[in-house]
Motif scaffolding. Structure first.
Motif, short mmCIF file in Angstrom:
data_model
loop_
_atom_site.label_atom_id
_atom_site.label_comp_id
_atom_site.label_asym_id
_atom_site.label_seq_id
_atom_site.Cartn_x
_atom_site.Cartn_y
_atom_site.Cartn_z
N LYS A 57 0.84 -1.19 0.00
CA LYS A 57 0.00 0.00 0.00
C LYS A 57 0.88 1.24 0.00
CE LYS A 57 -1.13 2.30 3.43
NZ LYS A 57 -1.95 2.90 4.49
N VAL A 58 0.49 2.23 -0.76
CA VAL A 58 1.11 3.54 -0.63
C VAL A 58 0.16 4.37 0.22
CG1 VAL A 58 2.19 5.47 -1.83
CG2 VAL A 58 1.92 3.30 -3.02
N GLY A 59 0.70 5.13 1.13
CA GLY A 59 -0.14 5.95 2.00
C GLY A 59 0.32 7.40 1.99
N LEU A 60 -0.52 8.25 2.56
CA LEU A 60 -0.18 9.66 2.75
C LEU A 60 0.11 10.34 1.41
CD1 LEU A 60 2.22 9.09 5.80
CD2 LEU A 60 -0.26 9.46 5.82
N THR A 61 -0.71 9.99 0.42
CA THR A 61 -0.53 10.52 -0.93
C THR A 61 -1.41 11.73 -1.19
OG1 THR A 61 -2.18 8.93 -1.64
CG2 THR A 61 0.14 8.34 -1.99
N VAL A 65 -5.39 13.85 3.31
CA VAL A 65 -5.00 12.89 4.35
C VAL A 65 -3.77 13.40 5.09
CG1 VAL A 65 -4.19 10.54 4.77
CG2 VAL A 65 -6.03 10.94 3.13
N LEU A 69 -3.52 14.07 9.17
CA LEU A 69 -2.56 13.41 10.06
C LEU A 69 -1.34 14.28 10.39
CD1 LEU A 69 -2.68 9.83 8.50
CD2 LEU A 69 -3.84 10.67 10.55
N GLU A 102 -10.89 4.53 3.25
CA GLU A 102 -10.48 5.45 2.19
C GLU A 102 -10.60 4.74 0.86
OE1 GLU A 102 -6.72 6.59 3.95
OE2 GLU A 102 -5.72 4.89 3.03
N GLU A 104 -9.54 4.12 -3.07
CA GLU A 104 -8.26 4.16 -3.77
C GLU A 104 -8.36 3.44 -5.12
OE1 GLU A 104 -4.96 2.86 -1.42
OE2 GLU A 104 -5.80 3.67 0.43
N GLU A 135 -9.43 0.86 1.18
CA GLU A 135 -8.51 0.42 2.23
C GLU A 135 -9.13 0.77 3.58
OE1 GLU A 135 -4.52 2.01 2.36
OE2 GLU A 135 -4.01 0.72 4.05
N VAL A 137 -7.94 1.51 7.01
CA VAL A 137 -6.75 1.76 7.81
C VAL A 137 -7.14 1.74 9.28
CG1 VAL A 137 -5.44 3.01 6.05
CG2 VAL A 137 -7.06 4.26 7.47
N TRP A 144 -5.15 7.78 17.07
CA TRP A 144 -4.54 8.18 15.79
C TRP A 144 -3.57 9.36 15.99
CZ3 TRP A 144 -4.51 6.33 10.80
CH2 TRP A 144 -5.39 5.30 10.50
N GLY A 156 2.30 1.28 7.92
CA GLY A 156 1.51 2.26 7.18
C GLY A 156 0.08 2.38 7.68
N SER A 157 -0.13 2.02 8.95
CA SER A 157 -1.49 2.05 9.54
C SER A 157 -2.47 1.20 8.72
CB SER A 157 -2.02 3.48 9.66
OG SER A 157 -1.13 4.30 10.38
N GLY A 228 -3.13 4.69 -2.87
CA GLY A 228 -3.29 5.77 -1.90
C GLY A 228 -4.65 6.44 -2.01
N ALA A 229 -5.04 7.07 -0.92
CA ALA A 229 -6.38 7.66 -0.83
C ALA A 229 -6.58 8.76 -1.87
CB ALA A 229 -6.59 8.22 0.57
C1 LIG Z 1 -2.71 6.49 7.50
C2 LIG Z 1 -2.91 5.95 6.32
C3 LIG Z 1 -3.05 6.69 5.12
C4 LIG Z 1 -3.27 6.10 3.92
O1 LIG Z 1 -3.39 4.81 3.79
C5 LIG Z 1 -3.46 6.87 2.67
O2 LIG Z 1 -3.28 8.08 2.70
O3 LIG Z 1 -3.78 6.27 1.64
#
Ligand SMILES: C=C/C=C(\O)C(=O)O
Length: 258
Positions: A57-61, A65, A69, A102, A104, A135, A137, A144, A156-157, A228-229
């Motif tokens: 998974k790619v996160g924080l894209t 989001v 966070l 989220e 994706e 996803e 999370v 959080w 990656g949560s 990612g989201a």
């Molecule tokens: C904390 C997780 C964030 C993601 O998975 C995302 O931004 O896709």
């Protein structure tokens, strides 16, 4: 036991609750190398237990989001086979601590992809198809209250993921302008677009491919990549029905509790 092994064990135990305080006693909030080292310890632990890696998974894209966070760069985590939920399937509240959903774009790779300079076009050429995904999370850190290092160390949560039924080749799809609507109990809860994901979901996948190739652990044929989201995460409560629709890719849904 090293500090990293200790914090990795604490994270594994926290899947059953209670959630932990932030990991600042061991990881500085910006310590990416230390956090990925902790993540790798747990990936190895779980793989040794027989869990099968099926992708990343790619996160924080998405800026939305990142703002939710308080972080400013992407990260990645590992997807295991037992994290998959059937489309229209059930996630039980006992399986998570403080879940959020989220929407994706997922892609599945047709070929191995060891490419330290990968571009979005290279990823497109190696992609078998794209799928609408949700996803789920979760954070093993209480409330959080995560730093970048906390979420990276915590895989990656990640928690679970759902893939839709429709598999679409990339030809004819516009993953930049595609819209995303995520509904909870029939009400619009999160809105986004392909362009919100690092500029394009395939740019997010290319970032992941470059990062993994540089680390000597490249993507493989058949890997699922959650790119990612596309919009803000939505906190879930038992009884919620969650459905996401992504332009060109169709729908994907699950229910959280009966
Ligand atoms: C904390 C997780 C964030 C993601 O998975 C995302 O931004 O896709």
């Amino acid at each position: 036991m090293s500090n990293y092994e200790d914090v990795a064990a604490r994270l594994r135990a926290a899947y059953a609750g209670p959630a932990l305080d932030p990991l600042r006693d061991v990881l500085d909030p910006t310590d990416a190398d230390g956090a990925y080292a902790v993540q790798a310890i747990n990936t190895g632990f779980w793989a040794n237990q027989g869990r099968r890696i099926v992708g990343r998974k790619v996160g924080l894209t998405a800026k939305a989001v990142q703002a939710q966070l308080g972080v400013d760069q992407p990260d990645f985590g590992v997807l295991f086979d037992d994290m998959a939920i059937d489309n229209d399937g059930l996630l039980s509240p006992e399986q998570v601590l403080q879940p959020k959903a989220e929407a994706e774009v997922a892609i599945v790779l047709a070929t191995d992809f060891d490419h330290p300079d990968a571009t979005a076009a290279d990823v497109a050429a190696a992609t078998a198809h794209a799928i609408a995904a949700i996803e789920i999370v979760d954070s093993r850190i209480a409330d959080w209250k995560i730093s970048f290092a906390d979420t990276v160390a915590d895989n990656g949560s990640s928690a679970f993921f759902v893939l839709g039924e429709t598999r679409k080749p990339l030809d004819g799809l516009d993953l930049y302008t595609c819209g995303m609507a995520l509904e909870v109990n029939g009400q619009l809860a999160s809105l986004g677009a392909g362009a919100a994901c690092l500029g394009h979901p395939l740019e997010a996948a290319a970032w992941l491919a470059r990062t993994l190739a540089a680390a000597g652990d490249p993507l493989r044929a058949g890997d699922i990549v959650l790119t990612g989201a596309l919009g803000p995460m939505v906190a879930l409560k038992p009884g919620d029905r969650v459905e996401a629709k992504i332009g060109g890719l169709g729908r994907v849904a699950f229910r959280y509790g009966n």
